[in-house]
Design an enzyme around this catalytic site. Structure first.
Site, PDB file in Angstrom:
ATOM      1  N   ARG A  52      26.790  19.247 -16.297  1.00 28.00           N
ATOM      2  CA  ARG A  52      25.862  19.838 -15.497  1.00 28.00           C
ATOM      3  C   ARG A  52      25.424  21.088 -15.741  1.00 28.00           C
ATOM      4  NH1 ARG A  52      28.444  21.277  -9.121  1.00 28.00           N
ATOM      5  NH2 ARG A  52      27.698  19.527  -9.272  1.00 28.00           N
TER       6      ARG A  52
ATOM      7  N   HIS B  75      18.928  17.481  -8.678  1.00 29.15           N
ATOM      8  CA  HIS B  75      20.045  17.023  -9.061  1.00 29.15           C
ATOM      9  C   HIS B  75      19.567  14.991  -8.347  1.00 29.15           C
ATOM     10  CE1 HIS B  75      24.294  16.933  -8.235  1.00 29.15           C
ATOM     11  NE2 HIS B  75      24.576  17.381  -7.229  1.00 29.15           N
TER      12      HIS B  75
ATOM     13  N   GLN C 260      21.895  13.787  -6.394  1.00 33.11           N
ATOM     14  CA  GLN C 260      22.461  13.778  -4.358  1.00 33.11           C
ATOM     15  C   GLN C 260      21.051  13.390  -4.237  1.00 33.11           C
ATOM     16  OE1 GLN C 260      25.404  15.577  -3.732  1.00 33.11           O
ATOM     17  NE2 GLN C 260      24.031  14.861  -1.629  1.00 33.11           N
TER      18      GLN C 260
ATOM     19  N   ASP D 283      20.626  23.018   2.715  1.00 30.42           N
ATOM     20  CA  ASP D 283      21.870  22.898   1.288  1.00 30.42           C
ATOM     21  C   ASP D 283      21.867  25.125   1.567  1.00 30.42           C
ATOM     22  OD1 ASP D 283      23.197  22.903  -0.945  1.00 30.42           O
ATOM     23  OD2 ASP D 283      21.112  22.764  -2.693  1.00 30.42           O
TER      24      ASP D 283
ATOM     25  N   CYS E  14      23.913  18.378   1.087  1.00 28.80           N
ATOM     26  CA  CYS E  14      24.599  18.471  -0.050  1.00 28.80           C
ATOM     27  C   CYS E  14      25.816  18.711  -0.743  1.00 28.80           C
ATOM     28  CB  CYS E  14      24.306  18.706  -1.825  1.00 28.80           C
ATOM     29  SG  CYS E  14      23.696  20.034  -1.109  1.00 28.80           S
TER      30      CYS E  14
ATOM     31  N   ARG F 106      27.543   9.468  -3.010  1.00 25.05           N
ATOM     32  CA  ARG F 106      27.616   9.947  -3.950  1.00 25.05           C
ATOM     33  C   ARG F 106      28.611   9.002  -5.538  1.00 25.05           C
ATOM     34  NH1 ARG F 106      26.846  14.986  -5.452  1.00 25.05           N
ATOM     35  NH2 ARG F 106      26.815  14.672  -8.107  1.00 25.05           N
TER      36      ARG F 106
END
Ligand code: CP
Ligand code: NVA
Length: 311
Positions: free
Chosen positions: A102, A129, A132, A224, A264, A292
């Site tokens: 990340r 991402h 996700q 988001d 998310c 996930r």
């Protein structure tokens, strides 16, 4: 997929996405069958930013597949400061089987992947991402496996989550719409790639400014945060700009009957999503979070071993 990297949703073909969903469904139903999948192997988990879901699901995922997750927070490596990114990659590849990272800059992931002969997985960058997006669309796939039956809308910032979702939806063959304020659209190159993929898959991509137009009649509405990690100093300005994009009961009422509400997470309740919607009967935000784990296990298995013999 064996030996490849997963840096972008665009790294996957339609066939890859469908096989990953079938593998994730199998892993979710029968996790014990994959208990030895990473036996004797280790994965380095590099995090330059905070995380709840991504860190826990990768650590738990590697562990439940029999492997060792090695968490490397920013303070321990200072990517590119204590040591060049390419040197970090060239060391890690000698010891572990996977790198999960990340990062602030997507370019760091690209450099890491260019310098490591082991798979590198994007655990969120400024650009994308993809883990996700896999979990999000798998959450829809579990309900109806035909992508053409899904029209989904993303409202808010054309950020990393929006880009990966758009690309993944277009690859899978779903009908994707987004509504972003002027100046906050997804990058033109990502939109063009999504349109190219949709033309191949039978999906569609629409980009709007008006959130009501984007959500009209859709089966799922996604949002988001308005200010992503690293954009905290823009929060006040973004709150003003994004206020009309709040996912609330009024906006959701323009969607189709029983439309799913998606996020998310982490959510800023009362900002981009109201409590009423997030805790409402059609919210699937915790299913997305759970998934996930399953999609990332499927992805790790695919990148380390391939999926032949699994699905
Ligand atoms: N959705 C997500 O990636 O959450 P974290 O930032 O907590 O990992
Ligand atoms: N767009 C958000 C997603 C967090 C999971 C961010 O980058 O902070």
């Amino acid at each position: 997929m064996k030996g490849k990297d997963l840096l972008s949703s665009a790294d996957l073909s339609r066939d890859d996405v469908e096989r990953l969903f079938r593998a994730a469904a199998l892993m979710k139903a029968h996790p014990e069958r994959f208990a030895g999948s990473l036996s004797g192997k280790s994965a380095a988990l590099i995090f330059e930013k905070p995380s709840l879901r991504t860190r826990v699901t990768f650590e738990a995922g590697v562990f439940t597949m029999g492997g060792l997750p090695i968490y490397l927070p920013h303070e321990e490596h200072h990517l590119g400061e204590r040591e060049a990114v390419r040197d970090v990659a060239r060391n890690l590849e000698r010891w572990v089987s996977l790198i999960v990272a990340r990062v602030f800059s997507h370019q760091v992931l690209v450099e890491m992947a260019d310098n490591a002969r082991i798979p590198v997985i994007n655990a969120l960058s400024d650009a994308e991402h993809p883990c996700q997006a896999l979990a999000d669309l798998f959450t829809l796939y579990e309900r109806r496996s035909d992508p053409a039956s899904w029209t989904l809308a993303f409202v808010g910032d054309g950020n990393n989550v929006c880009v990966s979702l758009m690309l993944m939806a277009a690859t899978w063959g779903a009908h994707f719409r987004c509504a972003n304020p002027e100046g906050y659209r997804v990058p033109a190159a990502a939109e063009a790639e999504a349109r190219r993929r949709a033309a191949l898959s039978g999906g569609t991509v629409e980009v709007h400014v008006d959130p009501v137009k984007a959500v009209a009649g859709v089966a799922a509405v996604y949002t988001d945060v308005w200010a992503s990690m690293g954009q905290e100093d823009e929060a006040a300005q973004r709150e003003r700009i994004f206020a009309p994009y709040q996912l609330n009961a009024a906006l959701l009422s323009h969607a189709g009957r029983g439309a799913l509400a998606m996020h998310c997470l982490p959510a800023h309740r009362g900002m981009e999503i109201t409590d009423e919607v997030m805790d409402g009967p059609t919210s699937v935000v915790y299913d997305q979070a759970e998934n996930r784990l399953h999609v990332q296990k499927a992805a790790m298995h695919a990148l380390v071993h391939g999926l032949s013999g699994v699905v």
